[in-house]
Write a protein that holds these residues in place. Structure first.
Motif, PDB file in Angstrom:
ATOM      1  N   PRO A   4       3.920  -5.422 -12.614  1.00  0.00           N
ATOM      2  CA  PRO A   4       3.389  -4.192 -12.361  1.00  0.00           C
ATOM      3  C   PRO A   4       1.690  -4.205 -12.146  1.00  0.00           C
ATOM      4  N   GLN A   5       1.301  -3.421 -11.304  1.00  0.00           N
ATOM      5  CA  GLN A   5      -0.351  -3.144 -11.140  1.00  0.00           C
ATOM      6  C   GLN A   5      -0.753  -2.771 -12.226  1.00  0.00           C
ATOM      7  N   SER A  62       0.908  -1.066   0.040  1.00  0.00           N
ATOM      8  CA  SER A  62       0.071   0.038  -0.121  1.00  0.00           C
ATOM      9  C   SER A  62       0.823   1.218  -0.040  1.00  0.00           C
ATOM     10  N   SER A  63       2.211   1.162  -0.218  1.00  0.00           N
ATOM     11  CA  SER A  63       2.898   2.372  -0.231  1.00  0.00           C
ATOM     12  C   SER A  63       2.569   3.193  -1.624  1.00  0.00           C
ATOM     13  N   PRO A  64       3.139   4.544  -1.568  1.00  0.00           N
ATOM     14  CA  PRO A  64       2.975   5.209  -2.749  1.00  0.00           C
ATOM     15  C   PRO A  64       3.709   4.472  -4.039  1.00  0.00           C
ATOM     16  N   LYS A  65       3.359   4.931  -5.189  1.00  0.00           N
ATOM     17  CA  LYS A  65       3.808   4.326  -6.251  1.00  0.00           C
ATOM     18  C   LYS A  65       5.395   4.593  -6.381  1.00  0.00           C
TER      19      LYS A  65
END
Ligand SMILES: Nc1ncnc2c1ncn2[C@@H]1O[C@H](COP(=O)(O)OP(=O)(O)OP(=O)(O)O)[C@@H](O)[C@H]1O
Ligand SMILES: [Mg+2]
Length: 250
Positions: free
Chosen positions: A54-55, A13-16
């Protein structure tokens, strides 16, 4: 060619770390990936190789979507040397032979052995072939890991700080070899490297990462005092010596 389209990656859930990155990494070039510690260089290499998924976005290798590429096919296309390698208790020859794994169906062939011997010779490692990787120095191990990637005979080489443990002489030898291979065999080499002087000497394309995106991508002309100051927050002077740029901090 590797085509990256709209690639984003974040750890949990960290920033991109990478946010909507798109680029085309052309065939036959030696491409330096540059940027601060934590800029996302290793993450980018892992996304190209699907070590990380990658998301968002996609990576196309020679037009083929890596999402649906079988692992074995991917290994024939891309060899990857991670930033940190762990030595198992393996003989050097066998460790390099592992690079042939994507091609071995039933048994190791004479050709596989010949390729391993050739690569060991190229990296001045022949006399190490019966040593154990767990008993090598940091630099020796780094050469073995690079040898394994070369034995893979892939079209693309992803190298994450492959010379960080090498002495100056070995650093230049290794990078010269990588550059020669890239030119002679039209291979694409994507190399994360912190030493800007080595990068401008041995690479011909430069990809600067900053703020989760590509700050600039291009030839040597984009390696300017302004780019370096913007990316690293460091003032430098750029001198010319025998047609090479030399970057000197002010
Ligand atoms: N496995 C992980 N889990 C969580 N966060 C991670 C993980 N790996 C990396 N990160 C974070 O993602 C960011 C990018 O890391 P990355 O390793 O891609 O940086 P880098 O540009 O290769 O840095 P360096 O030059 O120090 O090797 C960093 O902030 C890092 O802390
Ligand atoms: Mg890294």
């Amino acid at each position: 060619m590797i085509r990256v389209e709209g690639l984003s990656y974040s750890y949990g859930s960290s920033p991109k770390v990478l946010d909507n990155i798109s680029c085309q990494l052309e065939q036959g070039h030696c491409i330096a990936v540059l940027g601060n510690n934590g800029a996302g260089k290793s993450t980018l290499l892992k996304c190209l190789n699907r070590v990380l998924v990658p998301q968002e976005g996609e990576v196309l290798i020679d037009g083929d979507d890596t999402n649906i590429m079988p692992r074995r096919e991917m290994a024939k296309k891309i060899a990857y040397v991670p930033q940190r390698s762990i030595a198992s208790h393996t003989m050097v020859f066998d460790a390099v032979l592992l690079g042939r794994k994507p091609y071995i169906n039933w048994d190791v062939t004479e050709e596989d052995r010949r390729i391993v011997q050739r690569v060991l010779k190229q990296l001045n490692l022949s006399e190490y072939s019966t040593r154990y990787t767990s008993e090598l120095s940091g630099g020796e191990l780094q050469k073995v890991v690079l040898a394994r990637a070369l034995a893979q005979e892939s079209d693309y080489l992803l190298l994450d700080e492959p010379t960080s443990n090498l002495d100056p002489h070995n650093k230049h030898n290794m990078l010269r070899l990588i550059q020669d291979i890239s030119i002679e065999q039209n291979k694409t080499v994507i190399i994360v490297i912190h030493d800007l002087n080595l990068a401008v000497r041995y690479c011909d394309r430069f990809l600067f990462l900053k703020d989760s995106n590509i700050y600039r991508y291009g030839g040597c002309e984009i390696v300017t005092t302004q780019t370096i100051e913007d990316v690293y927050g460091m003032k430098v002077e750029i001198l010319e010596h025998r047609e090479n740029k030399i970057i000197v901090p002010c």
